[in-house]
Design a protein around this motif. Structure first.
Motif, PDB file in Angstrom:
ATOM      1  N   GLN A  15     -33.163  45.460  46.529  1.00 13.59           N
ATOM      2  CA  GLN A  15     -33.398  44.538  45.423  1.00 13.59           C
ATOM      3  C   GLN A  15     -34.579  45.039  44.599  1.00 13.59           C
ATOM      4  OE1 GLN A  15     -31.420  42.000  44.622  1.00 13.59           O
ATOM      5  NE2 GLN A  15     -32.683  41.552  42.865  1.00 13.59           N
ATOM      6  N   ASN A  24     -32.859  39.384  33.845  1.00 15.02           N
ATOM      7  CA  ASN A  24     -31.592  38.987  33.230  1.00 15.02           C
ATOM      8  C   ASN A  24     -30.572  38.769  34.344  1.00 15.02           C
ATOM      9  OD1 ASN A  24     -30.076  41.532  33.728  1.00 15.02           O
ATOM     10  ND2 ASN A  24     -31.620  42.387  32.326  1.00 15.02           N
ATOM     11  N   ILE A  25     -29.439  38.233  33.997  1.00 18.33           N
ATOM     12  CA  ILE A  25     -28.423  37.861  34.991  1.00 18.33           C
ATOM     13  C   ILE A  25     -27.886  39.089  35.724  1.00 18.33           C
ATOM     14  CG2 ILE A  25     -26.415  37.891  33.449  1.00 18.33           C
ATOM     15  CD1 ILE A  25     -27.079  35.128  35.971  1.00 18.33           C
ATOM     16  N   SER A  26     -27.879  40.256  35.083  1.00 17.11           N
ATOM     17  CA  SER A  26     -27.380  41.472  35.723  1.00 17.11           C
ATOM     18  C   SER A  26     -28.232  41.879  36.914  1.00 17.11           C
ATOM     19  CB  SER A  26     -27.322  42.618  34.720  1.00 17.11           C
ATOM     20  OG  SER A  26     -26.335  42.354  33.756  1.00 17.11           O
ATOM     21  N   HIS A  27     -29.486  41.472  36.926  1.00 18.12           N
ATOM     22  CA  HIS A  27     -30.353  41.809  38.058  1.00 18.12           C
ATOM     23  C   HIS A  27     -29.961  41.082  39.338  1.00 18.12           C
ATOM     24  CE1 HIS A  27     -33.803  43.320  35.283  1.00 18.12           C
ATOM     25  NE2 HIS A  27     -32.814  44.184  35.407  1.00 18.12           N
ATOM     26  N   ASN A  29     -26.749  41.092  40.365  1.00 14.81           N
ATOM     27  CA  ASN A  29     -25.483  41.683  40.813  1.00 14.81           C
ATOM     28  C   ASN A  29     -25.530  42.106  42.274  1.00 14.81           C
ATOM     29  OD1 ASN A  29     -24.207  41.285  38.392  1.00 14.81           O
ATOM     30  ND2 ASN A  29     -24.526  43.366  37.652  1.00 14.81           N
ATOM     31  N   SER A  33     -23.215  40.624  45.200  1.00 18.03           N
ATOM     32  CA  SER A  33     -22.359  41.547  45.938  1.00 18.03           C
ATOM     33  C   SER A  33     -22.569  41.461  47.443  1.00 18.03           C
ATOM     34  CB  SER A  33     -22.596  42.984  45.470  1.00 18.03           C
ATOM     35  OG  SER A  33     -22.192  43.138  44.135  1.00 18.03           O
TER      36      SER A  33
END
Length: 109
Positions: A15, A24-27, A29, A33
């Motif tokens: 992480q 942002n929201i992509s961080h 992922n 997952s």
């Protein structure tokens, strides 16, 4: 249940940002997952006849696990997974029957 488990799995993800304060929201992922991977572990173990339990670390359990297992600082442990054979005579929870026709909506809510 973890103490009686035949195996304890410690899923880890690298992480790069604070999951509680992502830029942002992509961080998120990687975090999303790892939970998909955890679900797949449960499905595969169950298919093979094993039982599973999950425990999200409380208090200083995550720091304790990191110290004992010596995984790198930039890795995050979302949970402990216990896997083992179910005890004889234990309660088996049956899945609630749901009519898909009541849950799937076409061109409307």
């Amino acid at each position: 249940m973890l103490l009686d488990a035949g195996a304890v799995v410690i899923p880890l993800l690298k992480q790069k940002t604070d999951i509680l304060k992502p830029d942002n929201i992509s961080h998120l992922n990687g975090f999303a997952s790892i939970w998909c991977s955890i679900e797949n572990i449960f499905l595969a173990a169950t298919y093979e006849g094993y039982g599973c339990t999950l425990r999200v670390p409380l208090g200083n359990e995550a720091e304790w696990a990191k110290e004992v297992l010596k995984f790198p600082e930039d890795y995050y442990m979302p949970c402990f997974i216990g896997i083992g054979r179910p005890k004889k005579g234990c309660d088996v929870i049956t899945q609630k029957k749901i009519a898909l026709s009541e849950r799937i909506h076409w061109d409307r809510w």
